[in-house]
Design a protein around this motif. Sequence first.
Motif, PDB file in Angstrom:
ATOM      1  N   GLY A 156       0.771  -1.240   0.000  1.00 41.01           N
ATOM      2  CA  GLY A 156       0.000   0.000   0.000  1.00 41.01           C
ATOM      3  C   GLY A 156       0.798   1.283   0.000  1.00 41.01           C
ATOM      4  O   GLY A 156       0.203   2.372  -0.001  1.00 41.01           O
ATOM      5  N   LEU A 157       2.129   1.204   0.007  1.00 41.19           N
ATOM      6  CA  LEU A 157       2.904   2.443   0.061  1.00 41.19           C
ATOM      7  C   LEU A 157       2.745   3.260  -1.215  1.00 41.19           C
ATOM      8  O   LEU A 157       2.490   4.472  -1.165  1.00 41.19           O
ATOM      9  CB  LEU A 157       4.383   2.134   0.308  1.00 41.19           C
ATOM     10  CG  LEU A 157       4.730   1.536   1.676  1.00 41.19           C
ATOM     11  CD1 LEU A 157       6.239   1.379   1.819  1.00 41.19           C
ATOM     12  CD2 LEU A 157       4.194   2.410   2.803  1.00 41.19           C
ATOM     13  N   TYR A 158       2.933   2.622  -2.366  1.00 40.97           N
ATOM     14  CA  TYR A 158       2.690   3.306  -3.648  1.00 40.97           C
ATOM     15  C   TYR A 158       1.205   3.209  -3.976  1.00 40.97           C
ATOM     16  O   TYR A 158       0.590   2.139  -3.814  1.00 40.97           O
ATOM     17  CB  TYR A 158       3.520   2.672  -4.761  1.00 40.97           C
ATOM     18  CG  TYR A 158       4.980   3.036  -4.692  1.00 40.97           C
ATOM     19  CD1 TYR A 158       5.454   4.263  -5.168  1.00 40.97           C
ATOM     20  CD2 TYR A 158       5.911   2.151  -4.140  1.00 40.97           C
ATOM     21  CE1 TYR A 158       6.792   4.601  -5.099  1.00 40.97           C
ATOM     22  CE2 TYR A 158       7.261   2.483  -4.060  1.00 40.97           C
ATOM     23  CZ  TYR A 158       7.692   3.717  -4.543  1.00 40.97           C
ATOM     24  OH  TYR A 158       9.017   4.048  -4.461  1.00 40.97           O
ATOM     25  N   ARG A 159       0.652   4.306  -4.465  1.00 46.46           N
ATOM     26  CA  ARG A 159      -0.797   4.374  -4.694  1.00 46.46           C
ATOM     27  C   ARG A 159      -1.171   4.167  -6.154  1.00 46.46           C
ATOM     28  O   ARG A 159      -2.231   4.606  -6.598  1.00 46.46           O
ATOM     29  CB  ARG A 159      -1.329   5.709  -4.177  1.00 46.46           C
ATOM     30  CG  ARG A 159      -1.103   5.864  -2.675  1.00 46.46           C
ATOM     31  CD  ARG A 159      -1.879   7.009  -2.101  1.00 46.46           C
ATOM     32  NE  ARG A 159      -1.824   6.982  -0.653  1.00 46.46           N
ATOM     33  CZ  ARG A 159      -2.532   7.804   0.131  1.00 46.46           C
ATOM     34  NH1 ARG A 159      -3.330   8.720  -0.408  1.00 46.46           N
ATOM     35  NH2 ARG A 159      -2.428   7.719   1.440  1.00 46.46           N
ATOM     36  N   TYR A 160      -0.302   3.528  -6.895  1.00 43.91           N
ATOM     37  CA  TYR A 160      -0.630   3.186  -8.271  1.00 43.91           C
ATOM     38  C   TYR A 160      -1.520   1.940  -8.285  1.00 43.91           C
ATOM     39  O   TYR A 160      -1.551   1.161  -7.324  1.00 43.91           O
ATOM     40  CB  TYR A 160       0.637   2.911  -9.076  1.00 43.91           C
ATOM     41  CG  TYR A 160       1.606   4.061  -9.120  1.00 43.91           C
ATOM     42  CD1 TYR A 160       1.241   5.291  -9.679  1.00 43.91           C
ATOM     43  CD2 TYR A 160       2.898   3.938  -8.606  1.00 43.91           C
ATOM     44  CE1 TYR A 160       2.139   6.352  -9.724  1.00 43.91           C
ATOM     45  CE2 TYR A 160       3.806   4.996  -8.654  1.00 43.91           C
ATOM     46  CZ  TYR A 160       3.413   6.189  -9.213  1.00 43.91           C
ATOM     47  OH  TYR A 160       4.293   7.241  -9.250  1.00 43.91           O
ATOM     48  N   ARG A 161      -2.209   1.745  -9.406  1.00 41.44           N
ATOM     49  CA  ARG A 161      -3.046   0.548  -9.558  1.00 41.44           C
ATOM     50  C   ARG A 161      -2.154  -0.668  -9.779  1.00 41.44           C
ATOM     51  O   ARG A 161      -1.327  -0.691 -10.692  1.00 41.44           O
ATOM     52  CB  ARG A 161      -4.000   0.712 -10.743  1.00 41.44           C
ATOM     53  CG  ARG A 161      -4.962  -0.472 -10.924  1.00 41.44           C
ATOM     54  CD  ARG A 161      -5.728  -0.327 -12.230  1.00 41.44           C
ATOM     55  NE  ARG A 161      -6.536   0.878 -12.218  1.00 41.44           N
ATOM     56  CZ  ARG A 161      -7.763   0.946 -11.703  1.00 41.44           C
ATOM     57  NH1 ARG A 161      -8.314  -0.134 -11.167  1.00 41.44           N
ATOM     58  NH2 ARG A 161      -8.442   2.082 -11.748  1.00 41.44           N
ATOM     59  N   ALA A 162      -2.340  -1.684  -8.955  1.00 41.63           N
ATOM     60  CA  ALA A 162      -1.506  -2.886  -9.044  1.00 41.63           C
ATOM     61  C   ALA A 162      -1.954  -3.783 -10.191  1.00 41.63           C
ATOM     62  O   ALA A 162      -3.142  -3.846 -10.532  1.00 41.63           O
ATOM     63  CB  ALA A 162      -1.562  -3.669  -7.740  1.00 41.63           C
ATOM     64  N   LEU A 163      -1.018  -4.466 -10.807  1.00 37.94           N
ATOM     65  CA  LEU A 163      -1.309  -5.471 -11.824  1.00 37.94           C
ATOM     66  C   LEU A 163      -1.855  -6.731 -11.143  1.00 37.94           C
ATOM     67  O   LEU A 163      -1.668  -6.922  -9.938  1.00 37.94           O
ATOM     68  CB  LEU A 163      -0.036  -5.809 -12.599  1.00 37.94           C
ATOM     69  CG  LEU A 163       0.634  -4.646 -13.340  1.00 37.94           C
ATOM     70  CD1 LEU A 163       2.005  -5.071 -13.860  1.00 37.94           C
ATOM     71  CD2 LEU A 163      -0.251  -4.165 -14.482  1.00 37.94           C
ATOM     72  N   PRO A 164      -2.521  -7.604 -11.888  1.00 41.50           N
ATOM     73  CA  PRO A 164      -2.991  -8.865 -11.297  1.00 41.50           C
ATOM     74  C   PRO A 164      -1.808  -9.643 -10.708  1.00 41.50           C
ATOM     75  O   PRO A 164      -0.693  -9.587 -11.244  1.00 41.50           O
ATOM     76  CB  PRO A 164      -3.618  -9.605 -12.483  1.00 41.50           C
ATOM     77  CG  PRO A 164      -3.989  -8.524 -13.450  1.00 41.50           C
ATOM     78  CD  PRO A 164      -2.939  -7.470 -13.310  1.00 41.50           C
ATOM     79  N   PRO A 165      -2.022 -10.372  -9.605  1.00 42.20           N
ATOM     80  CA  PRO A 165      -0.909 -11.081  -8.948  1.00 42.20           C
ATOM     81  C   PRO A 165      -0.116 -11.981  -9.879  1.00 42.20           C
ATOM     82  O   PRO A 165       1.122 -12.035  -9.789  1.00 42.20           O
ATOM     83  CB  PRO A 165      -1.620 -11.894  -7.858  1.00 42.20           C
ATOM     84  CG  PRO A 165      -2.854 -11.115  -7.558  1.00 42.20           C
ATOM     85  CD  PRO A 165      -3.283 -10.517  -8.865  1.00 42.20           C
ATOM     86  N   GLU A 166      -0.810 -12.680 -10.798  1.00 48.18           N
ATOM     87  CA  GLU A 166      -0.083 -13.582 -11.694  1.00 48.18           C
ATOM     88  C   GLU A 166       0.844 -12.812 -12.641  1.00 48.18           C
ATOM     89  O   GLU A 166       1.917 -13.303 -13.028  1.00 48.18           O
ATOM     90  CB  GLU A 166      -1.048 -14.456 -12.488  1.00 48.18           C
ATOM     91  CG  GLU A 166      -2.021 -13.721 -13.407  1.00 48.18           C
ATOM     92  CD  GLU A 166      -3.294 -13.264 -12.715  1.00 48.18           C
ATOM     93  OE1 GLU A 166      -4.261 -12.910 -13.429  1.00 48.18           O
ATOM     94  OE2 GLU A 166      -3.324 -13.268 -11.462  1.00 48.18           O
ATOM     95  N   VAL A 167       0.441 -11.587 -12.999  1.00 48.74           N
ATOM     96  CA  VAL A 167       1.285 -10.757 -13.867  1.00 48.74           C
ATOM     97  C   VAL A 167       2.498 -10.246 -13.074  1.00 48.74           C
ATOM     98  O   VAL A 167       3.620 -10.210 -13.595  1.00 48.74           O
ATOM     99  CB  VAL A 167       0.480  -9.584 -14.446  1.00 48.74           C
ATOM    100  CG1 VAL A 167       1.389  -8.668 -15.280  1.00 48.74           C
ATOM    101  CG2 VAL A 167      -0.675 -10.096 -15.289  1.00 48.74           C
ATOM    102  N   VAL A 168       2.280  -9.863 -11.827  1.00 48.07           N
ATOM    103  CA  VAL A 168       3.378  -9.402 -10.975  1.00 48.07           C
ATOM    104  C   VAL A 168       4.426 -10.506 -10.834  1.00 48.07           C
ATOM    105  O   VAL A 168       5.631 -10.271 -10.991  1.00 48.07           O
ATOM    106  CB  VAL A 168       2.853  -8.994  -9.583  1.00 48.07           C
ATOM    107  CG1 VAL A 168       4.010  -8.549  -8.692  1.00 48.07           C
ATOM    108  CG2 VAL A 168       1.818  -7.885  -9.707  1.00 48.07           C
TER     109      VAL A 168
END
Length: 292
Positions: A156-168
């Motif tokens: 939660g530190l960066y407030r950008y939209r996260a990619l799907p977990p499998e993509v990460v």
Amino acid sequence: MGNQVEKLTHLNYAEVPTSDPIGGGPDDAGPRIGVSYIFSNDDDDQDDQLDRCPPDKHRADHEEKPFDPRDELPCAVYYREERVYERSAGAAAHAAESLLNKCRPGDLLEFVAAGQYPHWAVYVGDFQVVHMHRAEIKNNFLTDVSQGKRGRVVNGLYRYRALPPEVVVRNALDHVGTRDRELYWRNSECFAAWCRFGKREFKIGGEIRIGKQPYRLELPLTDKKSHVLEFQSLEDVVMEKRRNDQIGRDAVAQELAGHLSAAHGPGDTRCQNPGSTGGPGGGTPPVRSRDR
């Protein structure tokens, strides 16, 4: 052009100062500009420092000053008027064995220790993480990477939209084995954050350093006053933020207070370059104060 930028970033220079194309004298109360940490890698600096210290001395130092979350400096990062990062003081960290029970694939992890740069990694499942270490992307067991440090999930530190977990996870695993001049990231935090958010701003040369500085790093001094540093790229902000994490809250406060007193006398809140403090770029970026 991109390849030329990547090659330049591996030269043996500590830093290159930015400049304001509009200009401004030393008495100008306008924005002050941060330092571009173009040629340094703080994770490598930390590793080299540890290698030079005898194991017994290194162990004794950490016994004398264990990691204390209260020593962390809260901060916020803005891109123009949008807050893109925020850290509050006092976030708890856990032993590696406890941290394993809190991880899910795609999570960002941060390992912390007193007097050291934070080390970031991507949890990819099966007790393993992918991380940047000594100019190489590696896949190791979480307990091995921690090296006795405490860790925490920092999605939660960066407030950008996260990619799907499998993509990460795929972003991280696809780069295992990448090293030296093939790397596109300055440090472990930039690599791990890029895996989760996919933003080119975390990459070396991802933003052109010209024109007005769109990034602001806000450091609180009191409940009503804060210091603001301005930068041309997110990459530069991350380097300065990590330097502050390494030296700790009290050291940053003393650094700023000492500079204000020496440079301008009591009551003057404007700041110039505070001078060398041993950070990755050799000094703290110029700053300015403002009321909240």
